[in-house]
Design an enzyme around this catalytic site. Structure first.
Site, PDB file in Angstrom:
ATOM      1  N   HIS A  88      26.545  64.261  62.711  1.00  0.00           N
ATOM      2  CA  HIS A  88      27.774  63.686  62.157  1.00  0.00           C
ATOM      3  C   HIS A  88      27.737  63.767  60.632  1.00  0.00           C
ATOM      4  O   HIS A  88      28.691  64.231  59.989  1.00  0.00           O
ATOM      5  CB  HIS A  88      27.930  62.234  62.626  1.00  0.00           C
ATOM      6  N   ASP A 117      45.104  85.368  41.014  1.00  0.00           N
ATOM      7  CA  ASP A 117      44.213  85.111  42.155  1.00  0.00           C
ATOM      8  C   ASP A 117      42.910  84.545  41.624  1.00  0.00           C
ATOM      9  O   ASP A 117      42.797  84.282  40.425  1.00  0.00           O
ATOM     10  CB  ASP A 117      43.956  86.405  42.955  1.00  0.00           C
ATOM     11  N   TRP A 153      20.851  63.037  57.856  1.00  0.00           N
ATOM     12  CA  TRP A 153      21.421  64.162  57.103  1.00  0.00           C
ATOM     13  C   TRP A 153      20.553  64.523  55.908  1.00  0.00           C
ATOM     14  O   TRP A 153      20.655  65.613  55.369  1.00  0.00           O
ATOM     15  CB  TRP A 153      22.852  63.865  56.672  1.00  0.00           C
ATOM     16  N   SER A 180      27.393  79.667  50.334  1.00  0.00           N
ATOM     17  CA  SER A 180      28.851  79.738  50.302  1.00  0.00           C
ATOM     18  C   SER A 180      29.406  78.875  49.171  1.00  0.00           C
ATOM     19  O   SER A 180      30.271  79.299  48.407  1.00  0.00           O
ATOM     20  CB  SER A 180      29.412  79.277  51.656  1.00  0.00           C
ATOM     21  N   SER A 181      28.877  77.649  49.058  1.00  0.00           N
ATOM     22  CA  SER A 181      29.377  76.743  48.019  1.00  0.00           C
ATOM     23  C   SER A 181      29.042  77.265  46.629  1.00  0.00           C
ATOM     24  O   SER A 181      29.839  77.106  45.693  1.00  0.00           O
ATOM     25  CB  SER A 181      28.774  75.350  48.190  1.00  0.00           C
ATOM     26  N   HIS A 264      22.376  62.870  44.809  1.00  0.00           N
ATOM     27  CA  HIS A 264      23.290  61.986  44.107  1.00  0.00           C
ATOM     28  C   HIS A 264      24.430  62.744  43.442  1.00  0.00           C
ATOM     29  O   HIS A 264      25.594  62.375  43.606  1.00  0.00           O
ATOM     30  CB  HIS A 264      22.596  61.013  43.167  1.00  0.00           C
ATOM     31  N   GLU A 266      25.628  65.311  44.524  1.00  0.00           N
ATOM     32  CA  GLU A 266      26.444  65.728  45.667  1.00  0.00           C
ATOM     33  C   GLU A 266      27.529  64.687  45.967  1.00  0.00           C
ATOM     34  O   GLU A 266      28.653  65.022  46.341  1.00  0.00           O
ATOM     35  CB  GLU A 266      25.529  65.926  46.896  1.00  0.00           C
ATOM     36  N   TYR A 268      29.085  62.976  43.835  1.00  0.00           N
ATOM     37  CA  TYR A 268      30.172  63.183  42.875  1.00  0.00           C
ATOM     38  C   TYR A 268      30.887  64.503  43.129  1.00  0.00           C
ATOM     39  O   TYR A 268      32.073  64.641  42.811  1.00  0.00           O
ATOM     40  CB  TYR A 268      29.644  63.059  41.446  1.00  0.00           C
ATOM     41  N   SER A 279      44.873  62.018  40.240  1.00  0.00           N
ATOM     42  CA  SER A 279      45.416  62.087  38.882  1.00  0.00           C
ATOM     43  C   SER A 279      46.650  62.981  38.799  1.00  0.00           C
ATOM     44  O   SER A 279      47.391  62.942  37.807  1.00  0.00           O
ATOM     45  CB  SER A 279      44.360  62.611  37.899  1.00  0.00           C
ATOM     46  N   HIS A 313      17.615  55.725  42.670  1.00  0.00           N
ATOM     47  CA  HIS A 313      18.152  54.460  43.196  1.00  0.00           C
ATOM     48  C   HIS A 313      18.313  54.533  44.710  1.00  0.00           C
ATOM     49  O   HIS A 313      18.541  53.513  45.357  1.00  0.00           O
ATOM     50  CB  HIS A 313      19.460  54.053  42.487  1.00  0.00           C
ATOM     51  N   HIS A 314      18.201  55.733  45.266  1.00  0.00           N
ATOM     52  CA  HIS A 314      18.222  55.866  46.726  1.00  0.00           C
ATOM     53  C   HIS A 314      16.856  55.554  47.325  1.00  0.00           C
ATOM     54  O   HIS A 314      16.693  55.586  48.538  1.00  0.00           O
ATOM     55  CB  HIS A 314      18.614  57.295  47.121  1.00  0.00           C
ATOM     56  N   THR A 339      33.803  55.405  35.533  1.00  0.00           N
ATOM     57  CA  THR A 339      34.621  55.238  36.739  1.00  0.00           C
ATOM     58  C   THR A 339      35.683  54.175  36.501  1.00  0.00           C
ATOM     59  O   THR A 339      36.841  54.330  36.915  1.00  0.00           O
ATOM     60  CB  THR A 339      33.735  54.849  37.943  1.00  0.00           C
ATOM     61  N   LYS A 342      38.594  55.512  34.641  1.00  0.00           N
ATOM     62  CA  LYS A 342      39.533  56.244  35.491  1.00  0.00           C
ATOM     63  C   LYS A 342      40.468  55.285  36.224  1.00  0.00           C
ATOM     64  O   LYS A 342      41.686  55.461  36.234  1.00  0.00           O
ATOM     65  CB  LYS A 342      38.763  57.083  36.520  1.00  0.00           C
ATOM     66  N   ARG A 461      20.638  50.775  60.120  1.00  0.00           N
ATOM     67  CA  ARG A 461      21.420  51.961  60.475  1.00  0.00           C
ATOM     68  C   ARG A 461      20.569  52.880  61.362  1.00  0.00           C
ATOM     69  O   ARG A 461      19.361  52.746  61.430  1.00  0.00           O
ATOM     70  CB  ARG A 461      21.894  52.695  59.215  1.00  0.00           C
TER      71      ARG A 461
END
Lengths: 537, 44
Positions: A88, A117, A153, A180-181, A264, A266, A268, A279, A313-314, A339, A342, A461
């Site tokens: 998932h 293009d 994950w 790909s990314s 981390h 990722e 963002y 925006s 921090h993870h 943040t 924004k 979890r």
């Protein structure tokens, strides 16, 4: 903000968006899609792929919630439950959210900067077609001996060193999707830097392009780190190295450091383009210029820079010096400043605006409200002593779903409704859109709000079973999850109606307050646009 | 797309690919030490 509009186009250039009649004919049949080099076609394929993966990831989530409806084991053994959990996460992150934003970038970046293009049209095709390969391989891993990976994950060692061939398939898939990314990111950077229309300076670009430019640099910087981490996993598994194997002098915690150095930023990568979409929408429906355009750009860049220096921090519970904990705690808290800038700017844009609440605006305002709640729980989690208490509990699950579902996914819905008239040439049904929004907003909160309480009460979890006192909240969450899942069928129907040419034909600019070059071309956007670049004043 | 634009695109693309390759190699050969070991965070 000084974004380009039709009014800013030099005389005689306003109709260059649809001067395709003397160019190549539109390809037809399967060749159009297999050999696609047109940014709009590739964008459409990205969006279709990501929605299919969203359904697959969503189905897995519903299986998890079904099992969790009651304590005890009802349907799945714990190993299979953990496979569902892992898949998932992988599918939603790498198959749904990331490709969806790349689909938006493919569709909108060239249109917004006045380019004909993407810079590398054939590489664009290749980056897309890697995705179904990866998606199929990941899904197929359920059927290999031992089943799919069940390490979460994050693929933490030592679990990921011990699992069967499903883990190899997951690693290979992440290599493919990562490649790909990377290609997509290079394409977007080069397109934005080299192919802007004359007069379209960087500080005139729509914020969606800015957020994507910064996101693409983040991708370039951190995806090789992920690729390196999982390559080291692979060599540990098959070639006798011991990067993460304690028995060979390695360190499993090292994997966590390398992974989160990717992981981390990722987060963002999955939210900055969402900021760009919001925006674009808020000023359009508030009928005002975006408040603080330059500060939005700087805030986006600040968030990106800060994302590199907060990774541990993870990992507060892995054991690290108190000074390191303090550093990562305070550095993480700093992110709330850009943040906050924004959120302030979005609210200030709405302030005294002539607001209307069509579906894109509803999703954008819903995004601001619910994403901010996710941001606040993130701030709470950044406090090391609290994080140590709730680490790996449902509090964390609630937090990141508030950010990624009510954040990224709601922004994707907002953007889809906003640009759907441009993509299809037809207006969506406002009634269906509003039904989709309210149903999603309420069911989302029914699903994930109780998880805060579950986490604070100690529900861990990634467990298939739980103590009886958690039952009620789990049942509420499960009911909400099915409701949320079914709500997405409304979205599917609303979008398909437009592609089936049901609904009002859309004018070139269906939103009164919208600005940008994309609204200077007809709806649907012709196959070739801006072959002669518009001149932006 | 003009030939000049094409040339500039190719150059920019190659530079970005080189950056990606360099980061990948650095993480494997030096970065893992830096992120874990030198920072003193893994307890090694």
């Amino acid at each position: 903000m000084s974004s380009a509009t039709a009014g800013h186009l030099a005389p005689g250039h306003a109709d260059h968006g649809h001067d395709d009649h003397h160019h190549h004919a539109t390809p037809t049949g399967w060749r159009r899609w297999l050999f696609a080099t047109n940014h709009k076609d590739i964008g459409t394929m990205y969006l279709i792929f990501s929605f299919v993966m969203l359904l697959e990831g969503g189905a897995l989530a519903l299986l998890l919630r079904t099992e969790l409806f009651e304590p005890g084991l009802q349907f799945f053994r714990p190993e299979l439950f953990n496979q569902f959990t892992t898949m998932h996460g992988l599918i939603m992150v790498f198959g749904a959210i990331m490709p969806a934003f790349v689909g938006f970038a493919n569709w909108m970046v060239p249109l917004q900067i006045g380019a004909s293009d993407m810079a590398f049209a054939r590489m664009n095709n290749f980056s897309f077609w890697l995705l179904p390969v990866g998606g199929i391989m990941l899904t197929a891993s359920f059927f290999v001996p031992g089943g799919a990976t069940a390490a979460g994950w994050t693929l933490y060692a030592p679990l990921s060193l011990q699992m069967g061939p499903g883990m190899d398939l997951a690693i290979f898939t992440m290599h493919i999707l990562g490649a790909s990314s990377i290609m997509g990111a290079i394409n977007i950077i080069v397109t934005i830097l080299n192919m802007r229309a004359p007069g379209m300076t960087l500080m005139k670009m729509p914020l969606f392009c800015w957020t994507w430019l910064i996101t693409a640099f983040l991708l370039i910087a951190v995806l090789p780190v992920l690729a390196a981490a999982i390559t080291m996993l692979l060599t540990d598994r098959h070639f006798g190295t011991g990067f993460f194997n304690a028995a060979l002098g390695g360190d499993p915690v090292l994997y966590q450091h390398v992974f989160w150095f990717f992981g981390h930023p990722e987060v963002y990568i999955m939210i900055l383009p969402a900021f760009g979409i919001v925006s674009a929408i808020v000023p359009a429906f508030a009928r005002k210029k975006l408040f603080g355009y330059a500060s939005m750009v700087y805030a986006t860049a600040s968030i990106a820079v800060l994302s590199f220096i907060v990774w541990a921090h993870h990992m507060f519970t892995t054991g690290m010096p108190v000074t390191a904990q303090l550093y990562f705690m305070y550095a993480t808290m700093l992110i709330s400043i850009p943040t906050g800038v924004k959120v302030f700017n979005w609210v200030a844009t709405m302030w005294k605006g002539s607001m209307t609440f069509e579906t894109p605006m509803l999703f954008a305002v819903g995004f601001i409200f619910v994403f901010t709640m996710g941001g606040f729980t993130g701030l709470i989690l950044s406090v090391a002593p609290i994080d140590i208490q709730v680490h790996d509990t449902y509090y964390v699950v609630a937090h990141f779903h508030y950010v990624l579902v009510a954040g990224s996914l709601f922004a994707l819905f907002a953007g889809t409704y906003y640009w759907l008239p441009k993509w299809t040439g037809y207006m969506y049904s406002e009634k269906l859109g509003k039904l989709h929004f309210w149903s999603s907003l309420i069911s989302f909160n029914v699903t994930f709000f109780p998880m805060h309480f579950l986490g604070l009460a100690g529900m861990p979890r990634r467990y298939a079973d739980y103590a009886a006192q958690f039952t009620t909240f789990h049942q509420i969450a499960t009911i909400g999850a099915f409701w949320f899942g079914l709500s997405q069928l409304i979205f599917l129907y609303a979008v398909l109606r437009c592609y089936a040419r049901k609904g009002e034909p859309a004018p070139a600019k269906p939103w009164e307050g919208a600005e940008g070059l994309e609204w200077t071309v007809p709806s649907p956007a012709p196959f070739h646009t801006f072959e002669t670049p518009p001149e932006v004043r | 797309m003009t030939p000049e634009q094409r040339r500039r695109n190719r150059t920019a693309g190659l530079i970005l690919f080189a950056i990606v390759a360099a980061i990948f190699a650095w993480v494997i050969f030096r970065g893992s030490d830096f992120l874990g070991g030198v920072a003193g965070l893994t307890g090694r």
